[in-house]
Design an enzyme around this catalytic site. Structure first.
Site, PDB file in Angstrom:
ATOM      1  N   SER A 141       1.017  -0.800   0.266  1.00 55.71           N
ATOM      2  CA  SER A 141      -0.078  -0.112  -0.240  1.00 55.71           C
ATOM      3  C   SER A 141       1.207   1.032   0.054  1.00 55.71           C
ATOM      4  CB  SER A 141      -0.616   0.095   1.236  1.00 55.71           C
ATOM      5  OG  SER A 141      -1.542   1.047   1.114  1.00 55.71           O
ATOM      6  N   TYR A 154      -1.630   0.268  10.689  1.00 56.24           N
ATOM      7  CA  TYR A 154      -2.272  -0.840   9.958  1.00 56.24           C
ATOM      8  C   TYR A 154      -0.488  -0.321   8.629  1.00 56.24           C
ATOM      9  CZ  TYR A 154      -4.153  -1.214   4.966  1.00 56.24           C
ATOM     10  OH  TYR A 154      -4.532  -1.778   3.582  1.00 56.24           O
TER      11      TYR A 154
HETATM   12  P1  NDP Z   1     -11.446  -5.575   0.584  1.00 52.51           P
HETATM   13  O1  NDP Z   1     -12.699  -5.158   1.657  1.00 52.51           O
HETATM   14  O2  NDP Z   1     -12.443  -4.954  -1.149  1.00 52.51           O
HETATM   15  O3  NDP Z   1     -11.382  -6.924   0.122  1.00 52.51           O
HETATM   16  C1  NDP Z   1     -10.589  -7.497   1.014  1.00 52.51           C
HETATM   17  C2  NDP Z   1     -10.134  -9.025   0.981  1.00 52.51           C
HETATM   18  O4  NDP Z   1      -9.451  -9.417   1.993  1.00 52.51           O
HETATM   19  C3  NDP Z   1     -11.708  -9.916   1.351  1.00 52.51           C
HETATM   20  O5  NDP Z   1     -11.733 -11.044  -0.638  1.00 52.51           O
HETATM   21  C4  NDP Z   1     -11.559 -10.811   2.097  1.00 52.51           C
HETATM   22  O6  NDP Z   1     -12.698 -11.538   1.980  1.00 52.51           O
HETATM   23  C5  NDP Z   1      -9.929 -10.984   2.456  1.00 52.51           C
HETATM   24  N1  NDP Z   1      -9.680 -11.496   3.608  1.00 52.51           N
HETATM   25  C6  NDP Z   1      -9.574 -10.826   4.246  1.00 52.51           C
HETATM   26  N2  NDP Z   1      -9.222 -10.791   6.051  1.00 52.51           N
HETATM   27  C7  NDP Z   1      -9.253 -12.002   5.771  1.00 52.51           C
HETATM   28  C8  NDP Z   1      -8.539 -13.506   6.292  1.00 52.51           C
HETATM   29  N3  NDP Z   1      -8.588 -13.372   7.408  1.00 52.51           N
HETATM   30  N4  NDP Z   1      -8.744 -14.583   5.575  1.00 52.51           N
HETATM   31  C9  NDP Z   1      -8.817 -14.689   4.261  1.00 52.51           C
HETATM   32  N5  NDP Z   1      -8.931 -13.874   3.831  1.00 52.51           N
HETATM   33  C10 NDP Z   1      -9.011 -12.457   4.522  1.00 52.51           C
HETATM   34  O7  NDP Z   1     -10.373  -4.431   0.507  1.00 52.51           O
HETATM   35  P2  NDP Z   1      -9.027  -4.790  -1.156  1.00 52.51           P
HETATM   36  O8  NDP Z   1      -9.851  -5.542  -2.155  1.00 52.51           O
HETATM   37  O9  NDP Z   1      -9.087  -2.949  -1.201  1.00 52.51           O
HETATM   38  O10 NDP Z   1      -8.036  -5.103  -0.317  1.00 52.51           O
HETATM   39  C11 NDP Z   1      -7.211  -5.903  -0.620  1.00 52.51           C
HETATM   40  C12 NDP Z   1      -5.176  -5.733   0.124  1.00 52.51           C
HETATM   41  O11 NDP Z   1      -5.500  -4.174  -1.221  1.00 52.51           O
HETATM   42  C13 NDP Z   1      -5.692  -5.324   0.834  1.00 52.51           C
HETATM   43  O12 NDP Z   1      -4.130  -5.929   1.220  1.00 52.51           O
HETATM   44  C14 NDP Z   1      -4.992  -3.464   1.447  1.00 52.51           C
HETATM   45  O13 NDP Z   1      -4.667  -3.221   2.468  1.00 52.51           O
HETATM   46  C15 NDP Z   1      -5.313  -3.634   0.448  1.00 52.51           C
HETATM   47  N6  NDP Z   1      -5.116  -2.422  -0.533  1.00 52.51           N
HETATM   48  C16 NDP Z   1      -5.966  -1.513  -0.079  1.00 52.51           C
HETATM   49  C17 NDP Z   1      -5.937  -0.372  -0.549  1.00 52.51           C
HETATM   50  C18 NDP Z   1      -8.038   0.381  -0.795  1.00 52.51           C
HETATM   51  O14 NDP Z   1      -7.638   1.738  -1.029  1.00 52.51           O
HETATM   52  N7  NDP Z   1      -8.723  -0.763  -1.053  1.00 52.51           N
HETATM   53  C19 NDP Z   1      -4.966   0.635  -1.010  1.00 52.51           C
HETATM   54  C20 NDP Z   1      -3.538   0.056  -0.701  1.00 52.51           C
HETATM   55  C21 NDP Z   1      -4.280  -1.718  -0.451  1.00 52.51           C
HETATM   56  P3  NDP Z   1     -13.152 -12.339   3.329  1.00 52.51           P
HETATM   57  O15 NDP Z   1     -13.608 -11.604   3.594  1.00 52.51           O
HETATM   58  O16 NDP Z   1     -14.344 -13.076   1.929  1.00 52.51           O
HETATM   59  O17 NDP Z   1     -12.453 -13.713   4.082  1.00 52.51           O
HETATM   60  C1  8X3 Z   2      -5.500   1.676   2.066  1.00 55.81           C
HETATM   61  C2  8X3 Z   2      -4.601   3.243   1.345  1.00 55.81           C
HETATM   62  O1  8X3 Z   2      -4.225   4.796   2.115  1.00 55.81           O
HETATM   63  O2  8X3 Z   2      -5.668   4.100   3.659  1.00 55.81           O
HETATM   64  O3  8X3 Z   2      -3.767   0.518   1.809  1.00 55.81           O
HETATM   65  O4  8X3 Z   2      -4.255   3.670   3.220  1.00 55.81           O
HETATM   66  S1  8X3 Z   2      -5.093   4.064   2.684  1.00 55.81           S
END
Ligand code: NDP
Ligand code: 8X3
Length: 253
Positions: A141, A154
């Site tokens: 991220s 985080y």
């Molecule tokens: P979402 O919340 O849409 O998706 C997160 C996914 O992670 C879900 O499919 C969830 O599935 C899975 N997940 C969470 N916890 C667990 C667990 N304990 N075991 C298995 N699966 C898990 O978020 P994003 O698609 O945005 O996020 C994906 C990744 O990208 C994350 O690592 C996030 O930190 C990162 N990210 C996101 C950003 C944003 O602004 N959205 C920016 C930068 C990075 P389920 O609940 O079915 O288990």
């Molecule tokens: C998710 C983006 O800016 O909320 O990783 O940390 S931010």
């Protein structure tokens, strides 16, 4: 094509979008997450749209035994056909000063974003090693490059992902395994709804006044990186909404 991509967090956001773009390009998918209803829904969509194979695995990345049991349950043929691992499952829980932080929130982030990523990587790497090629994507991220107010734990977990991407690259280069760290800025997925524990109004307010990234933006980038020739590796990408200059500087209209 007999190749499989193994995606953690395939039930929403980036992971779900990756499943679609890889499937569209003929890849077989191993879709994982905790929500069985979502796994079934996404799997049905993929099978109905594309001529590919889909395996679903329901497990919590924080539980080492569950991770190993789920991966072991795949057939040898499927396991040995895994060429790409997308370590995407992750979350933020809460946002606020360190002194008022909630221990359980910290543990959920550390256990999911760091330990979960390690457990899955350890279980999948032997198959990539055997093939003498492979590609691991780690979802870092902008929070793994910079720190912002209230982001403390985080940000620390995503800095750890950044460090692990560098470390994996060094340790796995001898097996011709590529490692790419993907570092997005603000993207409108279920991320903020999870972060603010189901408070939809606060989650929506994160994206008010500017155009955030969407999951498709990240999936397209990952697919582009994955489809470079074998001799080319893209190590690290920071992908931001145009309105976001840094972790803490957002130009809102
Ligand atoms: P979402 O919340 O849409 O998706 C997160 C996914 O992670 C879900 O499919 C969830 O599935 C899975 N997940 C969470 N916890 C667990 C667990 N304990 N075991 C298995 N699966 C898990 O978020 P994003 O698609 O945005 O996020 C994906 C990744 O990208 C994350 O690592 C996030 O930190 C990162 N990210 C996101 C950003 C944003 O602004 N959205 C920016 C930068 C990075 P389920 O609940 O079915 O288990
Ligand atoms: C998710 C983006 O800016 O909320 O990783 O940390 S931010």
């Amino acid at each position: 094509m007999n190749k499989f991509v193994f995606i953690t967090g395939g039930t929403s956001g980036f992971g779900e979008a990756c499943a679609h773009i890889f499937a569209q390009n003929g890849w077989n998918i191993i879709l994982t997450g905790r929500r069985t209803d979502r796994l079934e829904k996404v799997s049905k969509e993929l099978i109905s749209k594309y001529t590919i194979k889909v395996e679903t695995l329901c497990f919590d990345v924080r539980e080492l035994n569950e991770v190993n049991r789920a991966i072991d349950s795949l057939s040898e043929n499927v396991k040995s056909s895994i060429e790409i691992l997308i370590n995407n499952a992750g979350l933020a829980v809460g946002r606020g000063p360190i002194d008022t932080g909630v221990i359980d929130d910290w543990e959920r982030m550390i256990d999911t974003n760091i330990k979960g990523l390690l457990y899955v990587t350890k279980a999948i790497v032997p198959y990539l090693k055997n093939n003498k090629k492979g590609h691991i994507f780690n979802l870092g991220s902008i929070a793994g490059k910079e720190v912002y107010p209230g982001g403390n734990v985080y940000c620390a977990t995503k800095h750890a992902v950044d460090a692990l991407s560098k470390a994996m690259r060094i340790d796995l280069v001898q097996y011709r395994i590529k490692v790419t760290n993907i570092a997005p800025g603000a993207a409108n997925t279920e991320f903020s709804l999870v972060r603010f524990k189901g408070d939809q109004t606060t989650a929506d307010s994160v994206y008010d006044g500017f155009e955030p990234l969407v999951a498709q933006d990240i999936a397209e980038t990952i697919y582009f990186v994955a489809s470079r020739p074998q001799h080319v590796t893209i190590n690290d990408l920071v992908i931001m909404p145009t309105a976001q200059a840094s972790a803490a500087v957002l130009w809102k209209e």
